[in-house]
Scaffold this active site. Structure first.
Site, PDB file in Angstrom:
ATOM      1  CG  PHE B 226      38.987  43.433  27.863  1.00  0.00           C
ATOM      2  CD1 PHE B 226      39.841  42.531  27.243  1.00  0.00           C
ATOM      3  CD2 PHE B 226      38.589  43.178  29.167  1.00  0.00           C
ATOM      4  CE1 PHE B 226      40.301  41.403  27.933  1.00  0.00           C
ATOM      5  CE2 PHE B 226      39.032  42.048  29.848  1.00  0.00           C
ATOM      6  CZ  PHE B 226      39.899  41.167  29.229  1.00  0.00           C
ATOM      7  CG  ASP B 332      32.415  45.951  31.311  1.00  0.00           C
ATOM      8  OD1 ASP B 332      32.867  46.258  32.432  1.00  0.00           O
ATOM      9  OD2 ASP B 332      32.906  45.048  30.603  1.00  0.00           O
ATOM     10  CE  LYS B 363      40.057  45.532  35.514  1.00  0.00           C
ATOM     11  NZ  LYS B 363      41.447  45.126  35.513  1.00  0.00           N
ATOM     12  CB  THR B 388      28.558  26.261  44.159  1.00  0.00           C
ATOM     13  OG1 THR B 388      28.283  25.081  43.399  1.00  0.00           O
ATOM     14  CG2 THR B 388      28.831  25.851  45.604  1.00  0.00           C
TER      15      THR B 388
END
Lengths: 504, 504
Positions: B226, B332, B363, B388
């Protein structure tokens, strides 16, 4: 009014100073005009009277900051170092004591002024501190007052016809979430409705990134569009090569965006023909593109792509075509939304009978997401549109405070009125400096004004020396993106400084 | 220690109450053990002694909240309504007066407890309020103290060998930014270096989403991985069909992730063979996939996909293969990072000589981004990696306060020690309730512990009634994701409640 302005701008010696000190009562139209602007009640009484330029920018202190920052952060796109605690209202400060009138406003994302006292109160509230330190996974554990925060904030300003929202974290994120909703909606129709379950083939192919589970559908966007820089949104962005080079993209279609002549009303007939051509090509792509579009997405004014405008007629045409071909119509209001065009949402200018299917927002909202109305845009099962944070209550609280500030000071109306005043001033400058201001555009669109300049980058750089922070868009446009608290006396100041630059 | 624990957990009558009141000094090993846990200094002295369950969940007040919220927000994935101002430390409160021990912690994203007083101070600081109300476009107008905020916060905990960071806004965003950096790096090599400019063909094809400008490159990920739910990250996510169905995806490769047997050390030989098989297949895909990978991405422990572990040897193998084939190695750490595994970064368990090329986080960091060390991962021109906001100083300040809190209380060590204690307690439960706890895993991985349950969803539901908020992952895993302030007395309480559930 325009002629009066013209006279005024011929002699605009020290308007900035006249804001605080009463001007001598000399009854010429010039002075009358000046007084009209300077007499208005300032939203930020403590703002400086005028920019202060003490050093070249960057000055010595900023240079030190940049040297240190360069070691750990990419500073090659750095425009200027800011000192936010010293910035106020329309004015941005730097470490060297320079204070600039800011008509770029963090790439169009500051709505109601630096260090706005009402926002400060909101930021210091117990609700905000709780939201900062107890960030929820909103989809699983929403806070007890989340409905209230939505209803008194984000949903209070929902575009007509769209009474629901899915919250996200940036403009790119908002658009991609809308794309996902569009794809799920389209495939659900193709599958035969919300009650029809996924087939085994869909399930297994989706896990392998293959069709039909990962379908060969697309989002249609327009040439020179900017919708973000993540992989799905970047596939719809067509603004500049530097945004796209080296990044894999989906094989999605782009339609031509009308190359209108400005001012729009003066070239109404030619523009209409151009818009019809683009509508026809859009319709052809919807019918023929090998990866059929589930939706089209369009900006009311193409912003990053060079401030490209089209008429309400063009956008009404897009709504008709999408309705006719059962394709969703997504309006990207990331840059145009929240009052800048003199309406809260720019698409209100179009007079649509039938609202867009989704409207995305970010920037001045200081939070992000997409609005929708049709319940069929809710995926048929939970956890299909989902992520850990699903937005941010802290930023939702801030947007609520922004909305209250906008209402309290009638800032959308202010932007419409100030925008018209500024536009007329620029028309006057354009007449006198035709080599400096070409294709002035944004009439009737609040302060969302731009023009083309053959020496754009030089003008932007010179502006800093004159105490103005100003941005560009596309290849040669100077784009104005002041905050909603930009007033006539700021417009006077901006016009005066621009004239000085043009003379230099 | 394990045998002592076994005795202890056989009789665990009212441990929760013993935390505040001194237990009678009866010298059995049971009581000794209990005292050991209860005597520890609590990080949150005002935490409840035990969960309070006053009503079924949702109770009447929560039901009203859900009814109202359902009109404007998708509540089908709602787990429970929370009342954050009443939550404290490891305990989450709801509007009905229920207070649950929270070992799910907002999908593993709350690091140091609800309403942590140090975080509250940070949230009320002038720096924070300025960051909330004056949000900068960091790439253009960074604040004067941005280097300082980075150096004393995000970069202070940078993984070894990675001294630079690019900040983002969510885990999905962090991964996609890393993918973009990988693609730009790969194409730059293919082009012949940073000094070689884009060709005309690259420029024009990129604008049409075609190769070579939008190259046919890929990111390799692993089965059950994931990595997020935006379009690029979702193309690397292979956890569940519901995450992927109906969303167009890139034709990118997936390698098998080792299907190890637990406990890992007990099946070392079989697992090694399985890992070798997966490494070989990964290498084959890198060499043969028609869209060549620019990078591979892997989670140290596959989290959403069911808490799947592999040995350090497997990950060292991945580092070798990627180095050999000139492909980047992205780790990750969105869910595993920031202390949960008993190391600040989970990949520290691997003993790599050669660091990963990029490490992504979100997280528990409460901000997001990717770390890198190699300067070649900086795109050769400005505005290539840009948006931005480019992160959020407010959340960077919060991460700094989190890091300080972690250091002050030695929370990574706490998590390692408490995790071992909890794991041993679970081993004991697993022996006595083999039908309830299968494939216990996470030994030596802090509190990052999970097991398989044949009635997983029922267990999670029953846990609420016993005052425990607990989450699942994959098809049948119960996953524990307590905060870093989870202590032995909380572990005792959790073990006691689990046993009650298993008995019911």
């Amino acid at each position: 009014m325009a002629s009066l302005l013209r006279t005024a701008s011929l002699a605009r010696p020290s308007i900035s100073r006249s804001i605080a000190r009463p001007a001598p009562r000399i009854f010429t139209s010039t002075i009358l005009q000046r007084n009209y602007a300077s007499a208005e009640r300032s939203f930020f009484p403590d703002e400086p009277e005028a920019p202060v330029v003490k050093t070249p920018i960057p000055g010595p202190k900023s240079t030190k900051v940049i040297e240190r920052l360069s070691k750990v952060f990419d500073t090659r796109s750095l425009n200027m170092v800011a000192e936010y605690p010293k910035s106020i209202g329309n004015y941005i400060a730097d470490p060297d004591g320079n204070v600039l009138l800011d008509v770029y406003a963090q790439i169009a994302s500051i709505p109601v002024g630096y260090n706005n006292p009402s926002l400060l109160l909101a930021a210091q509230s117990p609700e905000m501190t709780s939201a900062i330190i107890n960030r929820p996974a909103l989809g699983n554990f929403p806070q007890h007052d989340w409905a209230d925060i939505l209803e008194t904030g984000i949903l209070k300003v929902a575009p007509k016809g769209l009474n629901q929202v899915f919250t996200g974290q940036s403009g790119s994120d908002a658009n991609e979430l809308a794309y996902k909703a569009a794809f799920m909606w389209k495939r659900q129709q193709e599958r035969g409705g919300a009650g029809v379950d996924f087939s085994e083939q869909e399930i297994s192919s989706a896990m392998n990134n293959n069709s039909p589970g990962a379908p060969g559908l697309s989002i249609l966007s327009f040439r020179k569009a900017f919708h973000g820089r993540l992989f799905g949104s970047l596939s719809t962005t067509r603004s500049k090569p530097i945004h796209k080079l080296d990044i894999p993209a989906f094989d999605w279609p782009q339609a031509p965006f009308p190359a209108c002549k400005y001012p729009l009303d003066q070239y109404a007939e030619e523009n209409q023909a151009e818009e019809q051509r683009c509508l026809a090509e859009t319709e052809r792509l919807i019918k023929e593109w090998h990866n059929p579009p589930a939706a089209i997405i369009v900006e009311p004014i193409q912003s990053e792509g060079g401030d490209n405008h089209a008429s309400p007629n063009f956008f009404r045409g897009l709504r008709e075509i999408t309705r006719k071909h059962n394709v969703l119509f997504i309006v990207d209001e990331v840059q145009t939304g929240v009052g800048a065009t003199g309406k809260f949402w720019a698409h209100e200018h179009w007079g649509l009978q039938d609202p867009p299917d989704m409207v995305t927002f970010s920037k001045k909202a200081q939070t992000a997401g997409y609005y929708f109305g049709n319940n069929e845009l809710k995926p048929n099962k939970p956890y299909r549109q989902f992520n850990t944070w699903m937005g941010d209550p802290a930023r939702a609280l801030l947007f609520r405070a922004i909305i209250e500030e906008i209402e309290r000071h009638d800032l959308v109306r202010n932007t419409a009125v100030t925008g018209q005043y500024l536009y007329e001033g620029l028309e006057n400058l354009a007449e006198r400096y035709p080599k400096e201001i070409a294709n002035l555009r944004g009439k009737g669109q609040g302060t969302f004004i731009a023009w083309d300049s053959p020496r754009r980058d030089e003008v932007l750089k010179l502006a800093k020396g004159h105490g103005i922070n100003i941005g560009g868009s596309g290849e040669m446009a100077v784009r104005l993106r002041p905050m909603l608290i930009f007033q006539k006396h700021h417009a006077d100041l901006l016009l005066e400084k621009l004239e000085k630059i043009f003379k230099s």
